[in-house]
Enzyme design. Structure first.
Site, mmCIF file in Angstrom:
data_model
loop_
_atom_site.group_PDB
_atom_site.id
_atom_site.type_symbol
_atom_site.label_atom_id
_atom_site.label_comp_id
_atom_site.label_asym_id
_atom_site.label_seq_id
_atom_site.Cartn_x
_atom_site.Cartn_y
_atom_site.Cartn_z
ATOM 1 N N ASN A 473 0.841 -1.205 0.000
ATOM 2 C CA ASN A 473 0.000 0.000 0.000
ATOM 3 C C ASN A 473 0.868 1.244 0.000
ATOM 4 O O ASN A 473 2.055 1.198 0.339
ATOM 5 C CB ASN A 473 -0.913 0.026 1.223
ATOM 6 C CG ASN A 473 -0.169 0.258 2.516
ATOM 7 O OD1 ASN A 473 0.385 -0.683 3.101
ATOM 8 N ND2 ASN A 473 -0.142 1.491 2.997
ATOM 9 N N CYS A 474 0.263 2.388 -0.403
ATOM 10 C CA CYS A 474 0.898 3.691 -0.236
ATOM 11 C C CYS A 474 0.006 4.494 0.702
ATOM 12 O O CYS A 474 -0.686 3.910 1.534
ATOM 13 C CB CYS A 474 1.121 4.388 -1.578
ATOM 14 S SG CYS A 474 -0.379 4.857 -2.437
ATOM 15 N N ALA A 475 -0.021 5.804 0.590
ATOM 16 C CA ALA A 475 -0.763 6.625 1.549
ATOM 17 C C ALA A 475 -2.263 6.369 1.500
ATOM 18 O O ALA A 475 -2.937 6.389 2.520
ATOM 19 C CB ALA A 475 -0.480 8.099 1.306
#
Length: 531
Positions: A473-475
């Site tokens: 995942n990212c932000a």
């Protein structure tokens, strides 16, 4: 290769997320110990000053220990198994690497063009090229060194962590085996770094001079690339060397700005003159002024009967962008239906940043208004009011430009932005109230919580656990690699589960979740493990 690059970029967010809170506390502590602003209560030696001095020292934790933070944090996103073990292994191997570098340069630093007798850090504006890492005097490889060692360790971890050894060597299995291999690998790695890095530091010095003197054009190109690459996840590789690495200033813009804020707060010199590198930290202007104009244009062009529901989507998304600097919930509301608008957004964002810089605006404006107040406006307004007044005037002018440009393009090309969908298409924009209602209903029955969880709905929409190859995942995005993209459900299924949208690039899938994505990913991985 693209999947690996995106996974790495997503992993960068694990330690970066700490910057928001610690940056805020740094700014507040500097503000509250500034006697020019608060008067005698903030004089050195008072109880007020002493309290905020203690707070300030704790606030430097993240910025003073960035390499260690990244060394420990990156394996959380990069390792495919036993991430906690990978973090410990990476820390041990990174420290081993620095001890090797220390020993090599202690014995023959001159051979590598390094004066190892110098003090670590910057003296009289000149960097020695050395640093102290966990009490070890070593080459200042910064974030790049931490990332390199973390990448090597994660590779060794994924390859050898589950390696079975003969029973009589069982004590050396798992993390010990990974660390032992890493120990051997770090000897040539340390030697190679001693040979290469001093030359890289020289090149960095030249690059800093070039970018610092490139002026408005350099700021425009940098900001454009940082925005336009967001859908690919590659924007991390644009901003990281500037904000976290030594591309334009030692230690990166984030740490350098925070550490020198007291100097900027007591000088009448132009901020642009004192901190020319701040031109590469103006990306937050499009997040505050640009996103406001975009949201107003989307609302203005929505069908009258859908304006209320569109407002329900736009208000929280716009406030999130303006206050915290997280723009994806808003940007992805129009990215999928009108990619051309995103390209226009990148051009306008670059033009806004370049214009601000041309009129003397400089500082650390990568995030939203909370960051602006704590690290810029409050501590610096006394000596730099004209700069910030100019900033606001230019920003509001661009809010109007964004509004009219987006409104014109949406109407001209009939883009199906939220509120303009065809009559036979479902317009379901989930608000915070919808989410809480769904969560509240689920709490009534524990089994329903599990069976109706967002992570499980996403897993089912992605074709089930047997179709999942990798997840990170990212932000705001859950990034998943699937084995067969034909097994995926339509976007409407993901949206019913609470997603803002879905990006499909072959087997690389990005589910736009929002700021709760770390919790969703953790539950998602738990479901994969249980199955």
């Amino acid at each position: 290769m693209m999947k690996k690059i995106q996974r790495f970029g997503a992993a960068m967010f694990t330690p970066v997320l700490f910057f928001a809170f610690y940056g805020l506390t740094v700014g507040l502590s500097l503000l509250f110990t500034n006697s020019d602003i608060l008067g005698s209560i903030a004089n050195k030696g008072t109880a007020w000053y002493n309290f905020w001095y203690v707070v300030q020292q704790g606030s430097w934790t993240v910025f003073n220990q960035l390499p260690l933070l990244f060394v420990i944090g990156l394996p959380i996103g990069l390792a495919k198994k036993a991430q906690a073990r990978a973090c410990l292994e990476t820390l041990v191997i990174y420290l081993t690497f620095n001890y090797f570098v220390n020993a090599i340069l202690t014995l023959s630093g001159s051979t590598f063009g390094v004066n190892f007798n110098l003090s670590p850090g910057v003296t009289n504006g000149v960097s020695s090229g050395l640093a102290m890492i966990a009490g070890i005097k070593t080459l200042d490889t910064g974030m790049l060194g931490a990332i390199l060692i973390a990448g090597i360790t994660v590779y060794l971890h994924d390859k050898f962590f589950e390696k079975r050894l003969p029973a009589y060597l069982g004590i050396f299995q798992g993390s010990v085996f990974v660390a032992a291999i890493g120990f051997v690998v770090m000897i040539p790695t340390a030697l190679a770094i001693c040979l290469i890095w001093p030359k890289v530091q020289g090149g960095m010095g030249s690059l800093q001079g070039f970018l610092s003197s490139s002026g408005v054009i350099g700021v425009w190109i940098y900001t454009f690339l940082e925005r336009i690459l967001i859908p690919t996840g590659l924007h991390h590789f644009i901003y990281a060397p500037f904000t976290l690495g030594p591309a334009v200033v030692p230690d990166g813009i984030v740490a350098y700005w925070a550490k020198h804020l007291p100097d900027f707060a007591t000088s009448t010199k132009s901020l642009k003159e004192m901190f020319p590198a701040g031109g590469f930290a103006l990306t937050g202007h499009s997040k505050v002024f640009g996103c406001l104009g975009i949201a107003l244009a989307i609302y203005a062009t929505a069908k009258p009967e859908k304006k209320k529901i569109v407002a329900g989507l736009l208000i929280p998304a716009t406030l999130t962008a303006m206050l915290s600097g997280v723009t994806e919930p808003l940007e992805f509301t129009f990215l999928f239906v009108a990619p051309a608008l995103f390209a226009v957004h990148a051009v306008l964002a670059a033009t806004l940043a370049a214009t601000e810089y041309a009129f003397g605006v400089s500082g650390y404006f990568c995030d939203g208004l909370i960051n602006w107040f704590a690290l810029n406006w409050l501590p610096l307004f006394k000596y730099h009011p004209f700069t910030y007044i100019t900033q606001i005037i230019i920003g509001l002018c661009f809010t109007a430009i964004y509004f009219f440009v987006f409104r014109f393009l949406i109407l001209k090309f009939n883009f199906a932005t939220p509120g303009r969908e065809a009559e036979d298409e479902e317009t379901k924009l989930y608000t915070k109230a919808d989410y809480k209602a769904k969560q509240g209903a689920a709490v009534e029955n524990k089994r329903e919580v599990v069976e109706g969880s967002q992570a499980l709905q996403f897993l089912q929409a992605l074709g089930g656990s047997e179709n999942i190859d990798d997840v990170t995942n990212c932000a705001t995005r859950l990034r998943v690699s699937v084995k067969d993209e034909s097994k995926l459900a339509p976007d409407s299924v993901f949206k019913k589960a609470g997603a803002h949208g879905v990006v499909r690039k072959g087997k690389a899938i990005q589910v736009i979740v929002g700021l709760s994505v770390p919790q969703v990913r953790e539950e998602f991985e738990g479901l994969l493990g249980s199955e």
